[in-house]
Design a protein around this motif. Structure first.
Motif, PDB file in Angstrom:
ATOM      1  N   MET A   1       0.387  -0.679  -0.004  1.00 48.65           N
ATOM      2  CA  MET A   1      -0.290   0.192  -0.141  1.00 48.65           C
ATOM      3  C   MET A   1       1.161   0.935  -0.338  1.00 48.65           C
ATOM      4  O   MET A   1       1.710   1.850   0.804  1.00 48.65           O
ATOM      5  CB  MET A   1      -1.202  -0.447   1.278  1.00 48.65           C
ATOM      6  N   GLU A   2       0.210   2.022  -1.070  1.00 43.70           N
ATOM      7  CA  GLU A   2       1.248   3.659  -0.841  1.00 43.70           C
ATOM      8  C   GLU A   2       0.676   4.242   0.499  1.00 43.70           C
ATOM      9  O   GLU A   2      -0.527   4.557   0.414  1.00 43.70           O
ATOM     10  CB  GLU A   2       1.161   4.168  -2.561  1.00 43.70           C
ATOM     11  N   LYS A   3       1.795   4.722   0.891  1.00 45.09           N
ATOM     12  CA  LYS A   3       1.927   5.837   2.518  1.00 45.09           C
ATOM     13  C   LYS A   3       2.004   6.743   2.083  1.00 45.09           C
ATOM     14  O   LYS A   3       1.373   7.602   2.985  1.00 45.09           O
ATOM     15  CB  LYS A   3       2.327   5.109   3.180  1.00 45.09           C
ATOM     16  N   GLY A   4       2.862   7.647   0.499  1.00 49.63           N
ATOM     17  CA  GLY A   4       2.932   8.602   0.640  1.00 49.63           C
ATOM     18  C   GLY A   4       4.126   8.965   0.091  1.00 49.63           C
ATOM     19  O   GLY A   4       5.176   8.034  -0.418  1.00 49.63           O
ATOM     20  N   LYS A   5       4.570  10.776  -0.956  1.00 47.94           N
ATOM     21  CA  LYS A   5       5.575  10.310  -1.437  1.00 47.94           C
ATOM     22  C   LYS A   5       6.872  11.174  -0.876  1.00 47.94           C
ATOM     23  O   LYS A   5       6.795  12.571  -0.704  1.00 47.94           O
ATOM     24  CB  LYS A   5       4.787  10.683  -2.801  1.00 47.94           C
ATOM     25  N   GLU A  21      16.515   3.145   1.475  1.00 46.16           N
ATOM     26  CA  GLU A  21      16.192   1.480   1.837  1.00 46.16           C
ATOM     27  C   GLU A  21      15.121   1.895   2.265  1.00 46.16           C
ATOM     28  O   GLU A  21      13.676   1.446   2.384  1.00 46.16           O
ATOM     29  CB  GLU A  21      17.010   0.932   1.409  1.00 46.16           C
ATOM     30  N   PHE A  22      15.560   2.690   3.952  1.00 46.23           N
ATOM     31  CA  PHE A  22      14.769   2.336   5.010  1.00 46.23           C
ATOM     32  C   PHE A  22      13.516   2.761   4.684  1.00 46.23           C
ATOM     33  O   PHE A  22      12.573   2.254   4.865  1.00 46.23           O
ATOM     34  CB  PHE A  22      15.090   3.019   6.213  1.00 46.23           C
ATOM     35  N   GLY A  27       7.104   1.559   3.006  1.00 46.23           N
ATOM     36  CA  GLY A  27       5.838   1.354   2.148  1.00 46.23           C
ATOM     37  C   GLY A  27       6.069   3.138   1.898  1.00 46.23           C
ATOM     38  O   GLY A  27       4.668   3.410   1.065  1.00 46.23           O
ATOM     39  N   TYR A  28       6.968   3.532   1.746  1.00 47.23           N
ATOM     40  CA  TYR A  28       6.948   5.438   1.459  1.00 47.23           C
ATOM     41  C   TYR A  28       7.543   4.957  -0.498  1.00 47.23           C
ATOM     42  O   TYR A  28       8.480   4.258  -0.801  1.00 47.23           O
ATOM     43  CB  TYR A  28       7.702   5.735   1.850  1.00 47.23           C
ATOM     44  N   VAL A 111      13.312   8.691  12.318  1.00 42.85           N
ATOM     45  CA  VAL A 111      13.144   9.170  11.236  1.00 42.85           C
ATOM     46  C   VAL A 111      11.722   8.664  10.733  1.00 42.85           C
ATOM     47  O   VAL A 111      10.799   9.343  10.865  1.00 42.85           O
ATOM     48  CB  VAL A 111      14.408   8.709   9.984  1.00 42.85           C
ATOM     49  N   LEU A 112      11.296   7.861  10.969  1.00 40.62           N
ATOM     50  CA  LEU A 112       9.877   6.995  11.003  1.00 40.62           C
ATOM     51  C   LEU A 112       8.762   7.751  11.752  1.00 40.62           C
ATOM     52  O   LEU A 112       7.752   8.245  11.243  1.00 40.62           O
ATOM     53  CB  LEU A 112      10.136   5.200  11.570  1.00 40.62           C
ATOM     54  N   THR A 113       9.617   8.051  13.424  1.00 42.70           N
ATOM     55  CA  THR A 113       8.466   8.730  13.737  1.00 42.70           C
ATOM     56  C   THR A 113       8.133  10.446  12.765  1.00 42.70           C
ATOM     57  O   THR A 113       6.608  10.620  12.814  1.00 42.70           O
ATOM     58  CB  THR A 113       8.671   8.632  15.274  1.00 42.70           C
ATOM     59  N   VAL A 114       9.418  10.868  12.712  1.00 42.57           N
ATOM     60  CA  VAL A 114       9.219  12.565  12.210  1.00 42.57           C
ATOM     61  C   VAL A 114       7.891  11.895  11.010  1.00 42.57           C
ATOM     62  O   VAL A 114       7.513  13.056  10.595  1.00 42.57           O
ATOM     63  CB  VAL A 114      10.353  12.987  12.282  1.00 42.57           C
TER      64      VAL A 114
END
Ligand code: ATP
Ligand code: MG
Length: 478
Positions: A1-5, A21-22, A27-28, A111-114
């Protein structure tokens, strides 16, 4: 599922590759650029939700990119990456409208949280069609919390429509979405569920949601706190007893397992259950039968077990304090609730929810909170998790009753920490008050880190215990 660009601009190739990569693994859709000029072209021609950019780069630097986004009113939220050395520049970037910054060296989870939080606000922004103005986090928070857009926002409601089946459990963050999915999946099964997490994260709330979303909902949910009842009593509480089983057993008594027949049993603080009782519980789980204390007749029950603990059962098993076989029996479906500090995106929503509730209960009219207070509430670590936030709001509402929550209305430990974080002092308060405040926050921090043990806190601060106690008295610290 695409979560954003996401567009990433970073002139250090290794960081660029790792980050890209991360984030794509998460999913981005990611467009990486090592050359900021090319990135600028890409920004012109694409709709990105989020831009992550390094600050110092040849040709066009990160500040210029942030500037560009703002000037052109692009609906892209900017996150800057920076080293400790250039924190000042990061802060300028925030003033220019960057959403947030990430300090090098960073952990991927940070990074993911931000990024998740930026994605969340980016979606809100688009649905509200906010065309102009700064997009820094504090601004957005204010916009979305003070205007109560969060509650009224249709987009958000749509995306939460299903999740709000558990309408009293608030959470927009990724980990909470996972929790909702899990509750949905397991609620209407007979699977044993083990809910874990620190104190105040909402374990009981989840246990209740599971029961009330199952077909057992019209039968009882029996709650037993295994930590609060002494071992001998707990046994007869759970299994009941026969007349004459012990002195004082003047008649037969049903245990909680019998009372829960057809429903669910919530065994709270399961990590505190004695070894002896663990054996008996295991048998109920395996054979669905037990005997009352002092009885010989086997009693069969149909009870779904939901257990919870704030202890790490794995460790208790390793230390020989918790039976491994019982652990596996309980841990059929684990639901782990992350501490609030690991899902800060939930704070504004929870804040609104508790504000509304406290206003109603106390017949008060607190409209929201100031930007500074919101920033402080977002930055705080909440050792007591959601319960702490809830109590804090309740307290402010009761004491303040009207208007906006300000930084000064927050408990000292939050208020003082924030002032220091900002390096900003209200000098008009005078030297003595400011120095006392500083002392106070040092002591509060030391006490927090040592769980309130004064002798340890004194040690941490290199003070005598008696000096510490004197200071606490003078500063009015309980
Ligand atoms: N996601 C949430 N949304 C709304 N309220 C919440 C949420 N999480 C927790 N709360 C509230 O915070 C308080 C603490 O929650 P709960 O009792 O479920 O925590 P707990 O994990 O069982 O804590 P403990 O380990 O101390 O027993 C409750 O008043 C609960 O309603
Ligand atoms: Mg609890």
């Amino acid at each position: 599922m695409e979560k954003g660009k996401i567009i990433i601009v970073e002139d250090e190739e290794s960081i660029l590759t790792m980050l890209s990569e991360f984030l794509s693994n998460n999913g981005y859709i990611v467009d990486p650029f090592i050359d900021s000029k090319k990135a600028l072209f890409a920004l012109k021609g694409n709709e990105y939700d989020v831009m992550i950019t390094d600050l110092s780069m040849p040709h066009i630097d990160g500040l210029q990119l942030i500037n560009y986004i703002q000037r052109e009113y692009l609906k892209t939220l900017g996150i800057v990456i920076t080293g400790y050395g250039s924190l000042d520049t990061a802060i300028s970037a925030m003033r220019w409208g960057a959403f947030d910054y990430i300090l090098k060296p960073f952990k991927f989870e940070e990074v993911l949280t931000v990024v998740e939080s930026a994605m969340y606000y980016s979606k809100l922004m688009k649905s509200e069609n906010i065309p102009k103005g700064l997009t820094g986090k504090a601004n957005l928070l204010r916009r979305f919390s003070e205007n109560k857009i969060i509650r009224e926002n249709t987009m958000l409601r749509n995306c939460l429509k299903d999740k709000y089946k558990f309408e009293n459990i608030i959470g927009i963050s990724f980990p909470m979405q996972k929790v909702f999915e899990m509750i949905e999946k397991v609620a209407d099964t007979n699977a044993t569920v083990l809910v874990t997490g620190e104190s105040g994260v909402g374990k009981e709330l989840v246990a209740r949601a599971i029961h009330y979303n199952s077909s057992r909902k019209d039968n009882p949910l029996v709650v037993v706190n295994c930590g609060a009842i002494p071992e001998t009593l707990l046994e007869s509480e759970l299994f009941g007893y026969e007349k004459g089983a012990f002195t004082g057993a003047t008649g037969t008594r049903y245990g909680r397992f019998e009372l829960a027949h057809g429903g669910s049993m919530f065994l709270d603080e399961i990590g505190d259950m004695s070894f002896n009782l663990q054996v008996k519980l295991l048998r109920v789980l395996q054979e669905k039968t037990f005997e009352r204390v002092g009885g010989t007749k086997s009693i069969s029950v149909d009870v779904r077990i939901i257990a919870a603990t704030n202890r790490i059962l794995d460790d208790l098993v390793k230390d020989g304090k918790f039976r491994e076989d019982l652990y596996y029996r309980l841990n059929v479906v684990p639901i782990q609730l992350p501490p609030l500090r690991e899902r800060r995106q939930d704070i504004p929503l929870l804040l609104n929810y508790f504000l509304e509730r406290s206003n109603k209960i106390n017949d008060a009219e607190i409209d929201g909170c100031s930007e500074a207070a919101m920033t402080a509430l977002m930055d705080y670590t909440y050792p007591g998790n959601v319960r702490e936030l809830q109590n804090l709001i309740e307290r402010v509402v009761v004491l303040k009753r009207k208007g906006m929550i300000d930084l000064e209305d927050l408990p000292d430990k939050i208020y003082l920490a924030e002032q220091q974080e900002q390096g900003h002092f209200e000098i008009e308060k005078g030297y003595d008050t400011l120095v006392s405040n500083f002392e106070k926050s040092l002591i509060l921090q030391a006490l927090q880190e040592t769980n309130g043990v004064k002798s340890k806190a004194a040690q941490v601060l290199s003070l005598n215990r008696t000096t510490l106690i004197e200071k606490m008295k003078r500063l009015g610290i309980d």
